[in-house]
Scaffold this motif. Structure first.
Motif, PDB file in Angstrom:
ATOM      1  N   ASN A  33     -38.616  46.690 -32.366  1.00  0.00           N
ATOM      2  CA  ASN A  33     -37.681  46.499 -32.637  1.00  0.00           C
ATOM      3  C   ASN A  33     -36.862  47.588 -32.534  1.00  0.00           C
ATOM      4  N   ILE A  34     -35.072  48.227 -31.530  1.00  0.00           N
ATOM      5  CA  ILE A  34     -35.016  49.780 -32.102  1.00  0.00           C
ATOM      6  C   ILE A  34     -33.423  50.057 -32.333  1.00  0.00           C
ATOM      7  N   LYS A  35     -33.436  48.600 -33.381  1.00  0.00           N
ATOM      8  CA  LYS A  35     -31.949  48.617 -33.898  1.00  0.00           C
ATOM      9  C   LYS A  35     -31.842  49.688 -35.462  1.00  0.00           C
ATOM     10  N   ALA A  36     -30.705  50.746 -35.298  1.00  0.00           N
ATOM     11  CA  ALA A  36     -31.032  51.371 -35.941  1.00  0.00           C
ATOM     12  C   ALA A  36     -31.573  51.437 -36.688  1.00  0.00           C
ATOM     13  N   GLY A  37     -30.863  50.277 -38.198  1.00  0.00           N
ATOM     14  CA  GLY A  37     -31.786  50.126 -39.871  1.00  0.00           C
ATOM     15  C   GLY A  37     -33.539  49.560 -39.663  1.00  0.00           C
ATOM     16  N   GLU A  38     -34.046  49.282 -38.280  1.00  0.00           N
ATOM     17  CA  GLU A  38     -35.313  48.255 -38.532  1.00  0.00           C
ATOM     18  C   GLU A  38     -36.057  49.632 -37.803  1.00  0.00           C
ATOM     19  N   ARG A  39     -35.773  50.309 -36.983  1.00  0.00           N
ATOM     20  CA  ARG A  39     -36.247  51.178 -36.106  1.00  0.00           C
ATOM     21  C   ARG A  39     -36.972  52.039 -37.483  1.00  0.00           C
ATOM     22  N   PRO A  40     -38.260  52.213 -37.152  1.00  0.00           N
ATOM     23  CA  PRO A  40     -39.388  53.406 -37.922  1.00  0.00           C
ATOM     24  C   PRO A  40     -38.828  54.611 -37.814  1.00  0.00           C
ATOM     25  N   GLU A  41     -38.862  54.985 -38.179  1.00  0.00           N
ATOM     26  CA  GLU A  41     -38.467  56.840 -38.767  1.00  0.00           C
ATOM     27  C   GLU A  41     -39.097  57.439 -37.417  1.00  0.00           C
ATOM     28  N   ASN A  42     -40.345  57.406 -36.869  1.00  0.00           N
ATOM     29  CA  ASN A  42     -40.845  57.812 -35.947  1.00  0.00           C
ATOM     30  C   ASN A  42     -40.933  57.453 -34.443  1.00  0.00           C
ATOM     31  N   VAL A  43     -39.829  57.330 -34.774  1.00  0.00           N
ATOM     32  CA  VAL A  43     -39.228  56.464 -33.384  1.00  0.00           C
ATOM     33  C   VAL A  43     -37.895  56.790 -33.226  1.00  0.00           C
ATOM     34  N   GLU A  44     -37.191  57.783 -32.115  1.00  0.00           N
ATOM     35  CA  GLU A  44     -36.103  58.561 -31.199  1.00  0.00           C
ATOM     36  C   GLU A  44     -35.310  58.330 -30.368  1.00  0.00           C
ATOM     37  N   ILE A  45     -34.669  57.579 -30.135  1.00  0.00           N
ATOM     38  CA  ILE A  45     -33.853  56.970 -28.742  1.00  0.00           C
ATOM     39  C   ILE A  45     -33.869  58.621 -27.820  1.00  0.00           C
ATOM     40  N   VAL A  46     -34.218  58.956 -26.763  1.00  0.00           N
ATOM     41  CA  VAL A  46     -34.325  60.083 -26.730  1.00  0.00           C
ATOM     42  C   VAL A  46     -33.847  60.020 -24.295  1.00  0.00           C
ATOM     43  N   THR A  47     -33.116  60.499 -24.274  1.00  0.00           N
ATOM     44  CA  THR A  47     -32.610  59.429 -22.985  1.00  0.00           C
ATOM     45  C   THR A  47     -32.942  60.628 -21.563  1.00  0.00           C
ATOM     46  N   VAL A  48     -33.873  60.305 -20.980  1.00  0.00           N
ATOM     47  CA  VAL A  48     -34.506  61.471 -20.094  1.00  0.00           C
ATOM     48  C   VAL A  48     -33.951  61.486 -18.418  1.00  0.00           C
ATOM     49  N   PRO A  49     -33.854  62.442 -17.837  1.00  0.00           N
ATOM     50  CA  PRO A  49     -32.540  62.791 -17.002  1.00  0.00           C
ATOM     51  C   PRO A  49     -33.324  62.208 -15.445  1.00  0.00           C
ATOM     52  N   PRO A  50     -32.656  61.658 -14.656  1.00  0.00           N
ATOM     53  CA  PRO A  50     -32.901  61.478 -13.171  1.00  0.00           C
ATOM     54  C   PRO A  50     -34.650  61.543 -12.694  1.00  0.00           C
ATOM     55  N   ILE A  51     -35.006  61.000 -12.074  1.00  0.00           N
ATOM     56  CA  ILE A  51     -36.009  61.635 -11.760  1.00  0.00           C
ATOM     57  C   ILE A  51     -35.759  62.484 -10.464  1.00  0.00           C
ATOM     58  N   ILE A  52     -34.840  61.776  -9.414  1.00  0.00           N
ATOM     59  CA  ILE A  52     -34.853  63.392  -8.731  1.00  0.00           C
ATOM     60  C   ILE A  52     -33.878  64.282  -8.889  1.00  0.00           C
ATOM     61  N   GLU A  53     -33.656  64.660 -10.805  1.00  0.00           N
ATOM     62  CA  GLU A  53     -34.070  65.811 -10.562  1.00  0.00           C
ATOM     63  C   GLU A  53     -35.287  66.844 -11.741  1.00  0.00           C
ATOM     64  N   LEU A  54     -35.925  65.797 -11.770  1.00  0.00           N
ATOM     65  CA  LEU A  54     -36.606  65.807 -12.960  1.00  0.00           C
ATOM     66  C   LEU A  54     -38.118  66.780 -11.469  1.00  0.00           C
ATOM     67  N   ASP A  55     -38.446  65.927 -11.043  1.00  0.00           N
ATOM     68  CA  ASP A  55     -39.669  65.992  -9.886  1.00  0.00           C
ATOM     69  C   ASP A  55     -38.987  65.049  -8.402  1.00  0.00           C
ATOM     70  N   PRO A  56     -37.992  66.517  -7.699  1.00  0.00           N
ATOM     71  CA  PRO A  56     -37.826  66.090  -6.505  1.00  0.00           C
ATOM     72  C   PRO A  56     -38.651  65.677  -4.997  1.00  0.00           C
ATOM     73  N   ILE A  57     -39.951  67.156  -5.013  1.00  0.00           N
ATOM     74  CA  ILE A  57     -40.675  66.893  -4.326  1.00  0.00           C
ATOM     75  C   ILE A  57     -41.089  65.586  -4.118  1.00  0.00           C
ATOM     76  N   GLY A  58     -41.582  65.377  -5.243  1.00  0.00           N
ATOM     77  CA  GLY A  58     -42.909  63.886  -5.909  1.00  0.00           C
ATOM     78  C   GLY A  58     -42.242  62.826  -5.403  1.00  0.00           C
ATOM     79  N   LEU A  59     -40.740  62.834  -5.718  1.00  0.00           N
ATOM     80  CA  LEU A  59     -40.309  61.912  -5.367  1.00  0.00           C
ATOM     81  C   LEU A  59     -39.867  61.575  -4.171  1.00  0.00           C
TER      82      LEU A  59
END
Length: 137
Positions: free
Chosen positions: A69-95
């Motif tokens: 469960n990732i609801k703000a009040g029920e999410r464990p402290e060790n869980v962070e909401i992270v935004t990861v850039p598009p795959i095309i930016e992270l590894d355009p050659i691999g894509l």
């Protein structure tokens, strides 16, 4: 510089990206993030966006995507909401290699030569040479 179409079979230095404080190696060719310090810890890219950012719940203890469960009040402290850039930016050659396209396909023309040569330079810095049967030096 090698022909971009024939360079698909060449090894390359894979890009890295930090997710929730953990360094991962990005390999869009096989659609995965591998923890750099523990390569057996894999995050699949199958649910990630190629051309837009992806928001994930990241478990900083397991160093992987949290599946509870990732609801703000029920999410464990060790869980962070992270935004990861598009795959095309992270590894355009691999894509590009994932889709069996030329290495420079997803790299803007003005950056293409620089990006492709940085990949080869990074790889050359990691190579080792053999000296007269004395093993790797």
């Amino acid at each position: 510089m090698a022909d971009h179409k024939t360079s698909k079979s060449m090894a390359r230095k894979l890009p890295e990206y930090v997710i929730g404080g953990t360094l991962f190696t990005v390999d869009a060719r096989i659609y995965e993030f591998r923890e750099t310090a523990a390569p057996w810890n894999i995050i699949s890219m199958k649910d990630f966006w190629e051309d837009d950012s992806t928001v994930i719940p990241f478990d900083k203890e397991k160093k992987n995507i949290y599946d509870g469960n990732i609801k703000a009040g029920e999410r464990p402290e060790n869980v962070e909401i992270v935004t990861v850039p598009p795959i095309i930016e992270l590894d355009p050659i691999g894509l590009a290699r994932h889709y069996n396209l030329a290495d420079g396909t997803f790299i803007p023309k003005e950056n293409r030569e620089k990006t492709l040569s940085e990949q080869l330079i990074g790889l050359q810095q990691n190579t080792r040479t053999r000296k007269n049967g004395r093993g790797v030096k």
